[in-house]
Structure formats: structure tokens, C-alpha cells
Design a protein around this motif. Structure first.
Motif, PDB file in Angstrom:
ATOM      1  N   PRO A  63      13.802  10.806   8.866  1.00 14.34           N
ATOM      2  CA  PRO A  63      13.194  11.171  10.146  1.00 14.34           C
ATOM      3  C   PRO A  63      11.679  11.038  10.131  1.00 14.34           C
ATOM      4  N   ARG A  64      11.139  10.596  11.233  1.00 19.28           N
ATOM      5  CA  ARG A  64       9.691  10.599  11.437  1.00 19.28           C
ATOM      6  C   ARG A  64       9.341  12.023  11.910  1.00 19.28           C
ATOM      7  N   LEU A  65       9.270  12.940  10.949  1.00 14.31           N
ATOM      8  CA  LEU A  65       9.327  14.375  11.236  1.00 14.31           C
ATOM      9  C   LEU A  65       8.332  15.158  10.394  1.00 14.31           C
ATOM     10  N   HIS A 164      11.674  12.781   4.231  1.00 10.43           N
ATOM     11  CA  HIS A 164      10.552  12.110   3.596  1.00 10.43           C
ATOM     12  C   HIS A 164       9.684  13.150   2.879  1.00 10.43           C
ATOM     13  N   PRO A 165       9.042  12.777   1.776  1.00  7.71           N
ATOM     14  CA  PRO A 165       8.201  13.737   1.055  1.00  7.71           C
ATOM     15  C   PRO A 165       7.093  14.361   1.890  1.00  7.71           C
ATOM     16  N   ARG A 166       6.668  13.692   2.954  1.00 10.18           N
ATOM     17  CA  ARG A 166       5.597  14.248   3.773  1.00 10.18           C
ATOM     18  C   ARG A 166       6.117  15.094   4.938  1.00 10.18           C
ATOM     19  N   THR A 167       7.409  15.363   4.980  1.00 11.39           N
ATOM     20  CA  THR A 167       7.967  16.064   6.135  1.00 11.39           C
ATOM     21  C   THR A 167       7.735  17.567   6.101  1.00 11.39           C
ATOM     22  N   GLU A 199      -5.647  20.693   7.300  1.00 13.41           N
ATOM     23  CA  GLU A 199      -5.825  19.448   6.552  1.00 13.41           C
ATOM     24  C   GLU A 199      -4.484  18.800   6.230  1.00 13.41           C
ATOM     25  N   GLU A 200      -3.507  19.618   5.831  1.00 12.33           N
ATOM     26  CA  GLU A 200      -2.189  19.071   5.493  1.00 12.33           C
ATOM     27  C   GLU A 200      -1.520  18.478   6.722  1.00 12.33           C
ATOM     28  N   HIS A 206      -1.459  11.610  10.290  1.00  7.37           N
ATOM     29  CA  HIS A 206      -2.097  10.308  10.081  1.00  7.37           C
ATOM     30  C   HIS A 206      -1.119   9.335   9.420  1.00  7.37           C
ATOM     31  N   PHE A 207      -0.361   9.823   8.445  1.00 12.42           N
ATOM     32  CA  PHE A 207       0.592   8.962   7.750  1.00 12.42           C
ATOM     33  C   PHE A 207       1.639   8.409   8.719  1.00 12.42           C
ATOM     34  N   PHE A 208       2.259   9.291   9.511  1.00 10.55           N
ATOM     35  CA  PHE A 208       3.326   8.837  10.407  1.00 10.55           C
ATOM     36  C   PHE A 208       2.782   8.005  11.571  1.00 10.55           C
TER      37      PHE A 208
END
Length: 576
Positions: A63-65, A164-167, A199-200, A206-208
Motif C-alpha cells: 500500500p501507498r500508506l 512497506h518499511p516506510r508505512t 520530520e518522520e 516525500h518518499f511516496f
């Protein structure tokens, strides 16, 4: 007409929003197919999913989440990102390694893990691609064995997809359990979006955003009843400032009940819902509350009941599944493969003249007999519309509506028009129409004769796979359609694997009265005397009073001055 992929980024803010979001993502995952030989469905999955590959060439969808929650609200396998020990090839060409220790899992997650291993170790399509159909079919055979009502503690207990690791973002400043350090007040949430939390979030956004070719906007699921309402107000404000040209469709989520409620906690819930409604509406393209509660005040009426559901309103696992089914239909217009309606157009259709709060209604499931037609189904609902309130706002029944977007999803295999033999007289006017759009429009206009109406008909149903709860009555067959014959005594009820759903998003004068009731509910007491701790971490008293004045102004935007009928003094008080 086929559309380019217009990506959407989803944000889930709070524990109940993640409950609803988990069911929603499970529904999206069930609709995926990795087999290029399978014809594509109505929904374009890449709108909300991002595609990647393992080093072995296996296609993955995540997911783009961005999901935010408190510490203690996630089980170990989500904290470890639900990813196997493997190297994953990202879209930007970089390799990322994710390690996972063996966490304790419930029976569903244990089976899912085994099936994942089975699929990745050789159950592939003729083209060599990995197919989630294999997982879905095997899990379906196990569905009767899953009764998670007593074991679901957090939303990750029934999450069937890899993230995803950034979710996942865990907020460590507040606790989920216990009496101390709870995120209970609007001002606490407002104060969170700074320092490392800000910041997180900016880094994840920004990544997604950077990997999107055509970002149409953001869908935000935000808890309304606790401090996440304040955090959501700041997040949507940030999105509005940074991505003002994109759509921001915000869904405010509230459960029917909270564990360990007290009169003071209920008062806080009411205040959070009120301030959240004002600020989230201000910062969004539109704002829609979603709840099965009978109201957002301290003394709500009975929870919303559906004729063909047997759900337990007190179980978040149940109520969130109902809202997720509705949300699957409500969000379909801007996720369609062909003839989609972009987010900005959905908002422009509904949020006119400052009326940025909309109400949702849903028929979950839509009552349609197997092997019948849409005119037959609607002709059985001539006295009242089949949908029920999903925003704690009942329809007025007076036919007044500024604008409406109705979606019928899941009629696959059924007839949209009546099949009449030559010379046969139609039994109703609906049976004489020649398209499904005309049938549905004619039916809705019999209740709302003058309201602007937009329609979406989506053939593909919402597919239900484990661990979606079996909350359906015995009147439904396996595809979610009404059965013509009742089950014989002692016969097991069929496992429902898909359902048709009809939803409506409305901007109507009744919302003015609903907003006025929200305002009146917090204006009848002195907050400094009744709940001084609510203001201890913000907002300031002047900001609180300004928000209530904005709520009064918002309610006036829904005033209906077109009918030429004098209001009673009580009706005037609703707005003034």
C-alpha cells in the motif's frame, strides 16, 4: 475510456482508523491478481498500491500508506513490518533488506505465513508470476475455522498484507493502555506534529509523493473521538499548505463505543469530535464523518442496524468491517480503471458554497435477489431508500439535497435492466428503462426530485476473504445476494465471499441541523468548570471559542432559503 493511473496516498491516523483501514486494505488485496492472463477488473489497483519485485522477479504490491498509531497498538509482526527476511528491489532500483524475528501469531496469521511460503516457493502462474489467487483460494477453504472475535486486540491481528518499511509510524509519547500518558484531548494531538514526529512524517510523505507520476491527492482516515483529531487537523493543514492543488478527502472515524468509558471520557470524546469536525473540514477538500453510532454526543441513539447483517456494534473488529465495506464503494469513483472521477471533481461535486461536510449512507449489503434485475430490487424499496446512516445523520425525508454522489458496486452477474418480451407491459416505470444508470437515477430522483445527482456503477463486488468476519444473515447466498428460498432447518449458512453495496454521499440541509446539534452539545456547559484538563494542553480558550463560532457559521452554510417556506423559531435556533 481508460484513464492514466492517478495515484492516491492514504494516511491512517489512530487506532480505530487503522481497524477500518486494515479491513479496507484486505478488501483491496483480495481484488488483486498477479496473473497477466486474468482480465483487469473495474478498479485500478495501482491507484493505491505501489508495485515492486523481489530479486527472483516476483511481483509485489504494498500500500501507498502512512499509518500512525500509539505504542502498544501494534503487534510484533507489524513493528517488524510484516516482511519476510529478504532483499526487496525498490522502484528506484535500491535494495533494502528486512529481517524478521519469529513473533507470536494467532491461527489466521500462522496460516497466512505458511501460505505465503507456499506461494513464493513454487505456486506460480503459467507465466511464472506469483498469484495471490492461490493464497485467496486456500484461505477461503479455511475460512470457517477463523473466529477471531475473541482474539483480535489490535488491528495488526487481522492484517493480511505486507507493508512497506516506510508505512508504520509509532508515536512513543503516549500510551494505548493504562491511565497515564493517554492521547485523550484535541490539544495533545495538535502539539504532537513537531520535532521528530513531524520530520518522520515529512520524510515518509516525500518518499511516496516522489515516486508518483500523477498524484491526484490524499485520502485521510482520522480518529475523531481522541487526540488524533488534533493531530489530524495539523496533518491536513500541512497537506493543504504543501499540496494545495491536490484533493484531500478526509474521513472522520468513530467507534460505537470505547472500552472503559467514563462520563468524563465521554465528554472528552464529544469535545474532540466537535473540534475535529471544524478543523478537518477547514483543511480538507471535503470532510465526511463515518460511524455506526447513533450520534456523536454523549447520549447517542441506538447504533445503525442493517437488515441483513448480524454484527456486534461493541466489537471494533465487526463495526470497522461494515465501515470498510462502505468505504470500498465510497472511494471507488476515483479508483476506477475507466471513466474515473478524480478526487478534485468528487469534492467539487459535493463541497459547494462552503459546505465542506458531507454525510454518507450505505446499503450494506444492497438487497438484490439472486438472478433478478436492478428494477426488481429497487421496486421492492419504493417506500424508503435502502441505505442507512453512516455519519450519525439521518436523512430528513423531505427531498431536499444540494448534491449527491451515489455508487452501486457489485452487481456482477445480475441484470441492470428488465428483460421484457415484445408487447409486454412493464410492471413499473423502472422496468421500462434501457440502462442501469437510467434505472438508478430514476429511482433516486423519486426521493430527491430536484437535487443534482452523480452516479457510478461498478460491476466488481467487494470480495471477502479471511479474516473478514462472517456477520451476514442466513438470508444471503455465497455472492451476497438474497436467496429466493430460506435455508432448511439445520442447514449450515453459506460462507459469504462477496457482497453488493450501494452508497450515497450527500450535501443536504439536514447537515446544518446536525452541525447545530454538535455545537449545542458543547455550548450548554462551561468547559473551564466541567473539563478544565481538556484545555490544559491547548487549545487556548479564545481558540476554542473561535472554533465554536466557525461551527455556527458552517451550519449556516446549509441553510435552505430556496423553498419560500417560513421556518418556526425552533428551526431558526438550529442555525443561529
Amino acid at each position: 475510456m481508460s484513464n492514466p493511473c492517478r495515484e492516491v496516498i492514504t494516511l491512517q491516523l489512530g487506532h480505530y482508523s487503522n481497524f477500518v483501514g486494515t479491513h479496507w486494505w484486505n478488501l483491496q488485496d483480495a481484488a488483486l491478481s498477479y496473473d497477466p492472463e486474468t482480465p483487469p477488473g473495474d478498479i485500478q489497483s495501482d491507484v493505491v498500491f505501489r508495485e515492486g519485485q523481489t530479486l527472483g522477479g516476483h511481483v509485489t504490491h504494498t500500500p501507498r500508506l502512512i499509518a500512525m498509531d500509539l505504542k502498544g497498538n501494534l503487534s510484533d509482526h507489524v513493528l517488524l513490518l510484516k516482511l519476510k527476511t529478504s532483499w526487496i528491489l525498490e522502484q528506484d532500483g535500491n535494495l533494502m533488506m528486512h529481517k524478521e524475528s519469529p513473533p507470536a501469531k494467532n491461527p489466521f496469521l500462522e496460516d497466512l505465513d505458511k501460505l505465503d511460503v507456499s506461494v513464493y516457493s513454487g505456486n506460480r502462474t503459467s507465466t511464472g508470476a506469483v498469484s495471490v489467487d492461490t493464497v485467496n483460494s486456500q484461505l477461503a477453504r479455511l475460512q470457517k475455522g477463523y473466529r477471531l472475535e475473541g482474539s483480535v486486540r489490535v488491528w495488526s491481528d487481522f492484517l493480511r498484507i505486507h507493508l512497506h518499511p516506510r508505512t508504520v509510524s509509532v508515536i512513543h509519547q503516549y500510551n494505548h493502555d493504562g491511565e497515564a500518558h493517554r492521547l485523550e484531548a484535541f490539544g495533545q494531538g495538535e502539539g504532537l506534529l513537531q520535532g521528530s514526529v513531524l520530520e518522520e512524517l515529512e520524510d515518509k510523505l516525500h518518499f511516496f509523493v516522489e515516486e508518483c507520476d500523477y498524484l491526484q491527492g490524499f485520502q485521510v482516515l482520522c480518529d475523531l473521538a481522541d487526540g488524533f483529531a488534533g493531530l489530524g487537523s495539523k496533518v491536513t493543514e500541512m497537506l493543504q499548505d504543501a499540496y494545495g492543488g491536490r484533493g484531500i478527502l478526509t474521513w472522520g472515524l468513530a467507534p460505537v463505543s470505547h472500552p472503559d468509558s467514563t462520563p468524563m471520557k465521554n465528554l472528552f470524546h464529544q469535545l474532540n469530535c466537535t473540534l475535529g469536525t471544524v478543523h478537518l473540514a477547514n483543511n480538507s477538500s471535503f470532510f465526511c464523518p463515518l460511524t455506526l453510532r447513533g450520534g456523536l454526543g454523549r447520549r447517542p441513539s441506538s447504533p445503525t442496524a442493517f437488515p441483513h447483517l448480524n454484527y456486534d456494534p461493541s466489537l471494533w473488529y465487526h463495526s470497522s468491517s461494515v465501515l470498510a465495506l462502505a468505504l470500498d464503494a465510497l472511494t471507488s469513483p476515483y479508483r476506477l480503471r475507466n471513466n474515473s472521477v478524480p478526487m478534485w471533481q468528487v469534492a467539487d461535486t459535493l463541497a459547494v458554497s462552503g459546505r465542506k461536510v458531507v454525510a454518507a449512507y450505505g446499503a450494506v449489503p444492497f438487497p438484490m435477489m439472486h438472478d433478478s434485475s436492478l428494477p426488481d430490487a429497487l421496486s421492492a424499496c419504493t417506500d424508503a431508500l435502502p441505505w442507512k446512516p453512516l455519519s450519525a445523520c439521518s436523512e430528513a425525508g423531505d427531498g431536499k439535497c444540494y448534491s449527491q454522489l451515489a455508487t452501486l458496486k457489485g452487481f456482477e452477474g445480475q441484470k441492470l435492466i428488465s428483460s421484457l418480451a415484445p408487447g409486454t407491459k412493464p410492471s413499473t416505470p423502472l422496468h421500462s428503462l434501457h440502462s442501469g444508470e437510467d434505472v438508478l437515477a430514476s429511482y433516486i430522483r423519486s426521493f430527491y426530485p430536484t437535487a443534482p445527482l452523480a452516479l457510478q456503477l461498478v460491476s466488481t463486488p467487494s470480495k471477502l476473504t479471511p479474516p473478514f468476519p462472517q456477520i451476514f444473515s442466513q438470508s444471503l447466498g455465497a455472492q451476497g445476494f438474497l436467496q429466493s428460498q430460506p435455508l432448511s432447518p439445520g442447514s449450515p449458512a453459506p460462507v459469504v465471499s462477496s457482497v453488493p453495496v450501494m452508497t450515497s454521499l450527500q450535501s443536504a440541509p439536514v447537515l446544518g441541523r446536525w452541525l447545530s446539534e454538535l455545537h449545542r452539545g458543547v455550548s450548554t456547559f462551561d468547559i473551564r468548570r466541567m473539563a478544565p484538563s481538556f484545555l490544559s494542553q491547548g487549545p487556548e480558550m479564545a481558540d476554542y471559542e473561535e472554533a465554536l463560532e466557525e461551527l455556527r457559521h458552517l451550519a449556516r452554510c446549509y441553510r435552505d432559503d430556496s423553498g419560500g417556506v417560513m421556518r418556526s423559531s425552533s428551526e431558526e435556533d438550529d442555525y443561529d
